[in-house]
Structure formats: C-alpha cells, structure tokens
Design an enzyme around this catalytic site. Sequence first.
Site, PDB file in Angstrom:
ATOM      1  NE  ARG A  21      -4.029  -2.034   2.050  1.00 18.94           N
ATOM      2  CZ  ARG A  21      -5.055  -2.160   2.864  1.00 18.94           C
ATOM      3  NH1 ARG A  21      -5.169  -1.346   3.894  1.00 18.94           N
ATOM      4  NH2 ARG A  21      -5.956  -3.091   2.662  1.00 18.94           N
ATOM      5  CG  ASP A  36     -13.978   5.707   8.406  1.00 16.46           C
ATOM      6  OD1 ASP A  36     -14.579   4.683   8.780  1.00 16.46           O
ATOM      7  OD2 ASP A  36     -12.778   5.707   8.083  1.00 16.46           O
TER       8      ASP A  36
END
Length: 289
Positions: free
Chosen positions: A56, A157
């Site tokens: 990632r 979030d």
Amino acid sequence: MTEQHEKVDIGQWTSSSQIERDLELTNADFTRIRELIYQRAGIVLAEHKREMVYSRLAKRLRHHGLTRFSDYLSRLERQPDAKEWEAFTNALTTNLTAFFREAHHFPLLADHLKNKQEPVSVWCSAASTGEEPYSIAMTLLETLGSRASQAKVVATDIDTDALDKARKGIYPQEQVRKLEDARIKRFFQKGTGNHLGLARVRPEVTSLVEFMPMNLLAPQWPVKGPFDVIFCRNIMIYFDKETQAKILKRFAPLLKPDGLLFAGHSENFSYISDVFKLRGQTVYNLANR
C-alpha cells in the site's frame, strides 16, 4: 474507519514480487511506520501486516518519485501538517463492511427507537464506505415512517477516500442483491447504460446521513450529542486496551441516559471499561443509568 474491509479502491498496486525488486522495506522502516500510524490514528499494526504495508505504501513512494521508505517517512515527520498524512493514513486503513452486516443489531435498533417522539439521532463512528450508516438510515425509514424526516445519522471515519465513496452512495448490484427484494425496490435505483451493474442509494436515504472525517484520537470531536444510539463496530479491535478505554469514556457523555452502544461481534467492552454494561449480544447501556 470504520467496520473493516480490505481496501479495493486505493489503486492498482504493484505485485509483492515486483515491489521487492525495486523497493526495500527494512525492519527499521516497518517499526517507524507502526509507530507513526499508532501516534496518528491509534492503529496497532501487527507483524503479519508487513506485506500489506509494503504494497500500500509503495504507491505513495512512487507517486513522490522516492525509492526508499526511510525518505518517505522522514518527509512525513518533518511536515506534521502535510496533506500526505491523509494519504498515509488512508492507505493503512482497512475496511470490511456490508449492508445490514451483523443483522441482529437492526431489529434491536428499530425496537429501541420505534416509540421515540423527539427527533432521533444516531452516530456511526466507523462509517467506512457507507453501507453501515445507510443501513441505519433505512432502518429509521422503516421504523419511524414520516417521523424519519426529522432523524439524522452522523457518519464519521478517518479514511477520507472511503468517505468520498460513501457520499456517492453507488455500489455494485452484486453487493445489493443480498438484501430483501422489498428493500432493494424501496431504497435503491438500478443503474442503466454506463451505470449498468451499479445501484445508487435513493435520496430519501442519503438525505438522512451526514458524512464527516474524524479521528477518534483527535483531542476534539466534531460530533455533538447526545445520541440515541452509537454504532462503534469492529474498529476497537485495531486499538490497544488503553486507547479503547479512553474512547469508551469519551462516548459516555455523548449518549442519552437510555441510549445504546453497538459493538462488533468480536469485541467485548466489559473487560475494558466500567463505563458501559452489557445489555445483550454486543449491545451496551451506560453503567450508571
């Protein structure tokens, strides 16, 4: 952050074998990454997450034309307010979610709210890509009828990429087909033409949900209670017990005296804090009510 699912929307990553040929993630680099994401978001990265971290963050290095993780991390540390911190955090946030996941919670939610006369408010503290807060909103519409127009779902979030997707409210039809036909017909629009194979959440649902970015470790939270219900499902598992206890203590004043806190199926708050007491299967009340 949300309920957690392996990211599918952060780009096409180079395979591990290719990454290993041109980038090296040293033990020192991995240790620094674990420390930085813990400081920034409270996330505890286990040793077995090394390959995930590798794949990632490699994209972020290539984006900046860097070849060493140490150089990338040094840039972050030198610029504590840099926009890249958001990309770093998004890359290491994992979200697993679905519509009406852990389905036993939603009848309990409906039963708790059905006789409420004042406007109802629910906080979804790990909204991810939107499936959970939209499921809550659908439950409110089914339960409250015309009173649902005064209800609100606050959905937060830390992952801004996930929130961008959530705001769009567009999902693969394959994901929506798992729901009952009545819910599909009432709450979704079927895509056609260029949108074939997709489904959009209807405006009557999206209008109830307000999405905003929020870090549960931030000293100030943008949400304003008290809420009838707080959903905090499958996010605490990424924090250590000290962080979990601090978050639970901060939840308490944001919940109405008769409010409910919903946890994930693998989470048990009873051993972490005395602020809440178990009421049912991963459902909690305030202990002092």
